[in-house]
Design a protein around this motif. Structure first.
Motif, short mmCIF file in Angstrom:
data_model
loop_
_atom_site.label_atom_id
_atom_site.label_comp_id
_atom_site.label_asym_id
_atom_site.label_seq_id
_atom_site.Cartn_x
_atom_site.Cartn_y
_atom_site.Cartn_z
N LYS A 5 39.42 50.28 34.40
CA LYS A 5 38.10 50.89 34.48
C LYS A 5 37.31 50.56 33.22
N LEU A 6 36.10 50.07 33.41
CA LEU A 6 35.17 49.82 32.31
C LEU A 6 34.05 50.85 32.42
N GLU A 7 33.67 51.43 31.29
CA GLU A 7 32.56 52.38 31.24
C GLU A 7 31.64 52.00 30.09
N GLY A 8 30.36 52.05 30.35
CA GLY A 8 29.41 51.75 29.29
C GLY A 8 27.99 51.84 29.77
N ASP A 9 27.10 51.54 28.85
CA ASP A 9 25.67 51.55 29.15
C ASP A 9 25.01 50.51 28.26
N GLU A 10 23.70 50.57 28.13
CA GLU A 10 22.98 49.57 27.34
C GLU A 10 23.35 49.60 25.87
N ASN A 11 24.03 50.66 25.41
CA ASN A 11 24.48 50.75 24.01
C ASN A 11 25.84 50.10 23.78
N GLY A 12 26.52 49.69 24.84
CA GLY A 12 27.80 49.02 24.71
C GLY A 12 28.89 49.66 25.54
N LEU A 13 30.06 49.06 25.46
CA LEU A 13 31.23 49.60 26.17
C LEU A 13 31.72 50.85 25.49
N ARG A 14 31.92 51.88 26.24
CA ARG A 14 32.41 53.15 25.70
C ARG A 14 33.91 53.26 25.92
N ALA A 15 34.41 52.74 27.05
CA ALA A 15 35.83 52.86 27.35
C ALA A 15 36.29 51.73 28.26
N ILE A 16 37.52 51.31 28.02
CA ILE A 16 38.24 50.38 28.90
C ILE A 16 39.61 51.00 29.05
N THR A 17 39.97 51.33 30.29
CA THR A 17 41.20 52.07 30.54
C THR A 17 41.98 51.45 31.68
N VAL A 18 43.26 51.18 31.47
CA VAL A 18 44.10 50.73 32.57
C VAL A 18 44.49 51.98 33.36
N MET A 19 44.38 51.88 34.67
CA MET A 19 44.61 53.03 35.53
C MET A 19 46.06 53.06 36.01
N ASN A 20 46.57 54.25 36.20
CA ASN A 20 47.89 54.43 36.78
C ASN A 20 47.78 54.85 38.24
N THR A 21 46.57 54.75 38.76
CA THR A 21 46.32 55.04 40.17
C THR A 21 45.71 53.79 40.80
N GLU A 22 45.72 53.75 42.09
CA GLU A 22 45.17 52.58 42.79
C GLU A 22 43.72 52.81 43.17
#
Length: 157
Positions: free
Chosen positions: A14-31
């Protein structure tokens, strides 16, 4: 805040972010289902991660915007200085930050790193060379270190 889910060899990420940049990159343990259309603000992150997993990228050039305390941000910034294919220990990282007694705090901040792979917390190991703690699971830490190793294991068969 925009979100996207991309497939990687280690699971859906999962990638999360906005125009200010990436806030989080997380490998998921769910499908989770991969996102069909990546939001524009996350396209470069998704592309660079794909390059990394295909062995075509060693450094990331992304705008980062992690959320944390000032101390956590100092630790995460120090992690960015660990070269591709190299490791350091929690003790050495504490020394780099100027306080050998802060080893537990450094380890805790390392464990709270919100930017998987891009801020390379997987490159921090125990002083004895052991693979210690990793939020994504030790099997993923081993895979990442093997992926970045300058010496690739050869098959006998």
């Amino acid at each position: 805040m925009e979100r996207a889910y991309i497939p990687t060899p280690l699971g859906i990420t999962k990638l999360e972010g906005d125009e200010n940049g990436l806030r989080a990159i997380t490998v998921m343990n769910t499908e989770e289902e991969p996102t069909e259309i990546i939001p524009e603000v996350l396209e470069d992150g998704a592309y660079q991660l794909k390059e990394y997993f295909h062995g075509k990228r060693k450094d990331f050039t992304l705008d980062l915007n992690p959320q944390g305390t000032d101390f956590q941000k100092r630790v995460w910034q120090a992690l960015l200085d660990i070269p591709f294919g190299k490791t350091t220990s929690y003790l050495e990282l504490s020394k780099t930050l100027g306080d050998v007694k802060a080893i537990r705090a450094v380890a805790a901040a390392n464990g709270k790193n919100p930017l998987w792979i891009v801020v390379p917390c997987h490159r921090v190991i125990g002083s004895d060379g052991s693979l210690t703690g990793y939020a994504g699971g030790l099997h993923r830490k081993k895979w990442l270190l093997d992926h970045e190793s300058p010496v690739q294991q050869q098959s006998l068969f």
